[in-house]
Design a protein around this motif. Structure first.
Motif, short mmCIF file in Angstrom:
data_model
loop_
_atom_site.label_atom_id
_atom_site.label_comp_id
_atom_site.label_asym_id
_atom_site.label_seq_id
_atom_site.Cartn_x
_atom_site.Cartn_y
_atom_site.Cartn_z
N ALA A 251 1.00 -1.16 0.27
CA ALA A 251 -0.19 -0.10 -0.08
C ALA A 251 0.87 1.16 0.10
O ALA A 251 0.72 2.02 -0.82
N CYS A 252 1.91 1.18 0.68
CA CYS A 252 3.05 2.08 0.83
C CYS A 252 3.60 2.73 -0.71
O CYS A 252 3.83 3.77 -1.07
N SER A 253 4.00 1.38 -1.30
CA SER A 253 4.52 1.53 -2.64
C SER A 253 3.79 2.12 -3.61
O SER A 253 3.93 3.08 -4.45
N LEU A 254 2.12 1.76 -3.41
CA LEU A 254 1.07 2.61 -4.26
C LEU A 254 1.26 3.91 -4.06
O LEU A 254 1.05 4.71 -5.12
N MET A 255 1.34 4.27 -2.91
CA MET A 255 1.18 5.68 -2.67
C MET A 255 2.37 6.52 -3.21
O MET A 255 2.31 7.79 -3.62
N ILE A 256 3.53 5.78 -3.09
CA ILE A 256 4.66 6.36 -3.38
C ILE A 256 4.73 6.49 -5.15
O ILE A 256 4.91 7.47 -5.82
N ARG A 257 4.15 5.53 -5.70
CA ARG A 257 4.03 5.43 -7.21
C ARG A 257 3.22 6.65 -7.53
O ARG A 257 3.48 7.29 -8.52
N GLU A 258 2.04 6.80 -6.95
CA GLU A 258 1.02 7.82 -7.27
C GLU A 258 1.66 9.02 -7.11
O GLU A 258 1.50 10.01 -7.84
N MET A 259 2.39 9.30 -6.16
CA MET A 259 3.25 10.73 -5.77
C MET A 259 4.16 10.90 -6.90
O MET A 259 4.26 12.17 -7.38
N TYR A 275 10.81 -4.41 -5.93
CA TYR A 275 12.03 -4.00 -5.20
C TYR A 275 11.44 -3.13 -3.94
O TYR A 275 12.10 -3.21 -3.01
N LEU A 276 10.92 -2.12 -4.59
CA LEU A 276 10.48 -0.88 -3.59
C LEU A 276 9.79 -1.49 -2.46
O LEU A 276 10.12 -1.06 -1.37
N ILE A 277 8.80 -2.46 -2.65
CA ILE A 277 7.99 -3.11 -1.65
C ILE A 277 9.11 -3.85 -0.51
O ILE A 277 9.01 -3.91 0.54
#
Length: 288
Positions: A251-259, A275-277
């Motif tokens: 979920a955190c990686s999705l927020m970063i991707r969106e940002m 890798y980010l996750i």
């Protein structure tokens, strides 16, 4: 930018920069900066260079004039810059881009000039952010100030250590400019802020996993900025397993991707997401 090349020409002295650095040209009149212990000792213009003394050779890009770049940097500043570079390579266990010689010596020379003229830099947010984002480089920046004080008798303000740290970051990543390094620093800060906010933690800046996480971000951003994204088929099964195993990090990686998409028009593919996750999970687990 400078790059290291092999020594396969006869070099003639243009100018001795200090005992260990010489500005020289080869038989085609191309200019180089040569490193080597004692290589510049008592060297005069047009003296030949003993190739057995050469340990590193650096050549500028076609549109750069090494003589002009070196003209405003004093020999003592070049000497201390060389010492700082050696310290950096020793501490970090890796070779740094040779462009650091020019960029860092120019920065130190300017900082010393400001100090002598009584010009004070206002405190920068970088002074507080750099030690958190780039822990190892920040320590090198502080050690560099000590070296400058010991070797040149000039006590530069603490804020300069942050700027010196950024030069080390830039030299590792092989970026084209300090502007790119500043952009990556800004983006890294935003990513770290998202992670800390979502997990309600303060990441351990001196940990190995944190260092790996920040390094991964830097390399990822470097590829993005230079359109060097590695194209490969995403392992969908692995991606699905990681989503299921680490739901909050996902979920955190999705927020970063969106940002990144919203604010910087950068795309993170599913392979990078894997890798980010994993990095997020490791750095947060270690903190907790």
């Amino acid at each position: 930018m400078f790059f290291c090349i092999g020594s396969d020409h006869i070099y003639i002295t243009v100018k001795s920069l200090n005992n260990n650095l010489v500005l020289a040209h080869n038989d085609q009149r191309k200019e180089y900066v040569l490193f080597g212990k004692g290589i510049g000792f008592k060297k005069k213009k047009n003296d030949p260079i003993d190739e057995s003394l050469i340990t590193k050779v650096f050549q500028a890009n076609a549109n750069q004039d090494i003589s002009a770049l070196m003209e405003n940097v004093t020999p003592d500043v070049l000497a201390v810059t060389e010492s700082i570079m050696e310290l950096g390579e020793k501490r970090m266990g890796k070779k740094l881009s040779a462009s650091l010689l020019v960029s860092l010596s120019d920065h130190i020379q300017s900082a010393i000039s400001r100090q002598k003229e009584g010009i004070e830099l206002a405190d920068s947010t970088l002074q507080w952010e750099i030690p958190f984002l780039y822990y190892e480089e920040a320590n090198l920046g502080k050690e560099a100030l000590t070296l400058i004080d010991n070797e040149l008798g000039v006590k530069l303000p603490e804020v300069e250590s942050a700027f010196i740290a950024l030069h080390f970051v830039n030299a590792q990543d092989g970026l084209e400019s300090m502007d790119e390094t500043m952009l990556i620093t800004k983006i890294t800060k935003s990513m770290v802020k998202i992670i800390q906010s979502l997990f309600n933690v303060s990441l351990k800046k001196d940990s190995l996993n944190y260092s790996r996480f920040v390094t991964h971000i830097r390399y990822f951003m470097n590829r993005q900025l230079h359109n060097q994204e590695v194209v490969q088929e995403t392992n969908q099964k692995l991606y699905d397993i990681i989503q299921e195993q680490y739901p909050k990090s996902y979920a955190c990686s999705l927020m970063i991707r969106e940002m990144l998409k919203r604010e910087y028009q950068l795309d993170v593919n599913d392979d990078e997401m894997i890798y980010l996750i994993i990095h997020i999970e490791r750095v947060v687990s270690e903190t907790k």
